[in-house]
Design an enzyme around this catalytic site. Sequence first.
Site, PDB file in Angstrom:
ATOM      1  N   GLU A  32       0.895  -1.230  -0.199  1.00 29.39           N
ATOM      2  CA  GLU A  32       0.007  -0.247   0.686  1.00 29.39           C
ATOM      3  C   GLU A  32       0.883   1.242  -0.027  1.00 29.39           C
ATOM      4  O   GLU A  32       1.778   1.664   0.493  1.00 29.39           O
ATOM      5  CB  GLU A  32      -0.998  -0.093   1.151  1.00 29.39           C
ATOM      6  N   HIS A  44     -13.846  -2.775  14.783  1.00 26.61           N
ATOM      7  CA  HIS A  44     -13.521  -1.336  14.004  1.00 26.61           C
ATOM      8  C   HIS A  44     -14.307  -0.876  15.647  1.00 26.61           C
ATOM      9  O   HIS A  44     -15.214  -0.574  16.198  1.00 26.61           O
ATOM     10  CB  HIS A  44     -15.025  -1.160  13.296  1.00 26.61           C
TER      11      HIS A  44
HETATM   12  P1  FAD Z   1     -17.599   0.218   7.175  1.00 25.08           P
HETATM   13  O1  FAD Z   1     -18.200  -0.988   6.577  1.00 25.08           O
HETATM   14  O2  FAD Z   1     -19.108   1.557   6.898  1.00 25.08           O
HETATM   15  O3  FAD Z   1     -18.049   0.174   8.561  1.00 25.08           O
HETATM   16  C1  FAD Z   1     -17.176   1.502   9.856  1.00 25.08           C
HETATM   17  C2  FAD Z   1     -18.418   1.721  10.905  1.00 25.08           C
HETATM   18  O4  FAD Z   1     -19.544   1.086  10.776  1.00 25.08           O
HETATM   19  C3  FAD Z   1     -17.730  -0.509  11.282  1.00 25.08           C
HETATM   20  O5  FAD Z   1     -18.134   0.194  13.196  1.00 25.08           O
HETATM   21  C4  FAD Z   1     -19.805  -1.305  11.308  1.00 25.08           C
HETATM   22  O6  FAD Z   1     -19.837  -2.449  12.174  1.00 25.08           O
HETATM   23  C5  FAD Z   1     -20.126  -0.592  11.213  1.00 25.08           C
HETATM   24  N1  FAD Z   1     -20.840  -0.794   9.715  1.00 25.08           N
HETATM   25  C6  FAD Z   1     -20.687  -0.600   8.722  1.00 25.08           C
HETATM   26  N2  FAD Z   1     -21.947  -1.007   7.883  1.00 25.08           N
HETATM   27  C7  FAD Z   1     -22.949  -0.599   8.799  1.00 25.08           C
HETATM   28  C8  FAD Z   1     -24.331  -0.712   8.048  1.00 25.08           C
HETATM   29  N3  FAD Z   1     -24.797  -0.954   7.248  1.00 25.08           N
HETATM   30  N4  FAD Z   1     -25.264  -0.184   9.551  1.00 25.08           N
HETATM   31  C9  FAD Z   1     -25.233   0.449  10.711  1.00 25.08           C
HETATM   32  N5  FAD Z   1     -23.522   0.469  11.225  1.00 25.08           N
HETATM   33  C10 FAD Z   1     -22.548   0.018  10.121  1.00 25.08           C
HETATM   34  N6  FAD Z   1      -9.491   5.802   4.760  1.00 25.08           N
HETATM   35  C11 FAD Z   1      -9.731   6.621   4.172  1.00 25.08           C
HETATM   36  O7  FAD Z   1     -10.730   7.669   4.490  1.00 25.08           O
HETATM   37  N7  FAD Z   1      -8.538   6.336   2.905  1.00 25.08           N
HETATM   38  C12 FAD Z   1      -8.186   5.090   2.825  1.00 25.08           C
HETATM   39  O8  FAD Z   1      -7.858   5.518   1.486  1.00 25.08           O
HETATM   40  C13 FAD Z   1      -8.457   4.321   3.438  1.00 25.08           C
HETATM   41  N8  FAD Z   1      -7.817   3.044   3.583  1.00 25.08           N
HETATM   42  C14 FAD Z   1      -7.296   1.790   3.904  1.00 25.08           C
HETATM   43  C15 FAD Z   1      -6.722   0.620   3.903  1.00 25.08           C
HETATM   44  C16 FAD Z   1      -7.531  -0.561   4.652  1.00 25.08           C
HETATM   45  C17 FAD Z   1      -6.834  -1.773   4.273  1.00 25.08           C
HETATM   46  C18 FAD Z   1      -7.985  -0.356   5.544  1.00 25.08           C
HETATM   47  C19 FAD Z   1      -8.173  -1.494   6.355  1.00 25.08           C
HETATM   48  C20 FAD Z   1      -8.470   0.708   6.072  1.00 25.08           C
HETATM   49  C21 FAD Z   1      -8.783   2.161   5.438  1.00 25.08           C
HETATM   50  N9  FAD Z   1      -9.316   3.012   5.822  1.00 25.08           N
HETATM   51  C22 FAD Z   1      -8.749   4.104   5.076  1.00 25.08           C
HETATM   52  C23 FAD Z   1      -9.950   3.444   6.968  1.00 25.08           C
HETATM   53  C24 FAD Z   1     -11.392   3.397   6.625  1.00 25.08           C
HETATM   54  O9  FAD Z   1     -11.439   3.911   6.418  1.00 25.08           O
HETATM   55  C25 FAD Z   1     -11.682   3.338   8.000  1.00 25.08           C
HETATM   56  O10 FAD Z   1     -11.296   2.120   8.887  1.00 25.08           O
HETATM   57  C26 FAD Z   1     -13.420   3.065   8.547  1.00 25.08           C
HETATM   58  O11 FAD Z   1     -13.673   3.623  10.013  1.00 25.08           O
HETATM   59  C27 FAD Z   1     -14.110   2.802   8.189  1.00 25.08           C
HETATM   60  O12 FAD Z   1     -13.972   1.426   6.794  1.00 25.08           O
HETATM   61  P2  FAD Z   1     -14.962   0.829   6.028  1.00 25.08           P
HETATM   62  O13 FAD Z   1     -15.067   0.669   5.091  1.00 25.08           O
HETATM   63  O14 FAD Z   1     -14.329  -0.452   6.977  1.00 25.08           O
HETATM   64  O15 FAD Z   1     -16.621   1.571   7.117  1.00 25.08           O
END
Ligand code: FAD
Length: 287
Positions: free
Chosen positions: A16, A147
């Site tokens: 990454e 998370h």
């Molecule tokens: P989600 O899957 O939406 O989850 C976020 C929270 O909401 C969790 O607590 C989950 O349990 C909860 N949740 C999920 N779906 C629902 C639903 N439908 N209803 C209610 N609650 C729900 N961030 C950046 O800004 N830019 C990047 O380039 C970036 N790269 C990353 C790369 C990797 C490999 C990882 C692991 C993380 C990266 N992140 C990045 C960080 C990421 O955006 C954060 O961890 C963010 O806080 C959560 O993203 P997510 O896609 O897991 O969110």
Amino acid sequence: MKTSDLFKTKTVLSFEVFPPKPTADESTIYDTLSALKGLRPDAISVTYGAAGGKNCAKTLEIASAVKNRYGIESVAHLPCIGLSKAEVSEILRQLKQEGIENILALRGDLPQDMPSGGDFNHANELVSFIRENADFNIIAACCPEGHPESGSIIEDIQHLKRKVDAGASQLITQLFLDNDYFYKFQERAVLAGIHVPTEAGIMPVTNKKSIERMVQMCGVQLPKKFMKIIEKYEHDPEALRDAGIAYAVDQIVDLITQGVDGIHLYTMNKPYVAQKICESIKNLIKA
Ligand code: FAD
């Protein structure tokens, strides 16, 4: 190529990178990519600041260079928070135009100066939107330790299952420093009916500041063994770097031995660190 196909034949190794700050010398990222190419990763992913951050265009430019200039499979990160469906559609169009086939579909971290609005609340909505509107390999993020915002680990796994059901065909984990969290996560994921390949996210910790930031953002647990390293070498940058590399190698050897699907190395744009790690594991990761 869709990176999800790679897992059929090998333990996948991806890196990454992040776009340099606007004030930094642009050429550094291309020096980094040239050095990383020599390590023959299966893919390189490029981060993207949430909420349409200033480096959006840079992400696209670098992700395109990874694919079209360096000939490495490219993964573009796409955090959806604050974006409209029209904006996401435009990004998808541009990614397609550059021949990029893989998207890490994310919600994004919520910046304090987050603009209001946007059509997406969670990553599963973005996964569905991409699946319905375009043909990409969709990767999603997961957190072995849960998370930080989720009520419980079980709830977090249920939300992860929604992302997989919506169309994510591959997962990459948040960094962790104790492999037991990853193994327990894998067990819970299988019990929840999640059966897609999962890359373990490993961040070689080479300075104290970066780990403090990650603990604050991701709530990752710091094992005693790891803290001892930080305490002993925090004022000796070279020793801390070497110890951080050795710690990451130790984690990776254990993960590969236990049959992990892939390793995603948070290179932090430091080719030296990636190179040292790759030298140590080159005979473990084979086609
Ligand atoms: P989600 O899957 O939406 O989850 C976020 C929270 O909401 C969790 O607590 C989950 O349990 C909860 N949740 C999920 N779906 C629902 C639903 N439908 N209803 C209610 N609650 C729900 N961030 C950046 O800004 N830019 C990047 O380039 C970036 N790269 C990353 C790369 C990797 C490999 C990882 C692991 C993380 C990266 N992140 C990045 C960080 C990421 O955006 C954060 O961890 C963010 O806080 C959560 O993203 P997510 O896609 O897991 O969110």
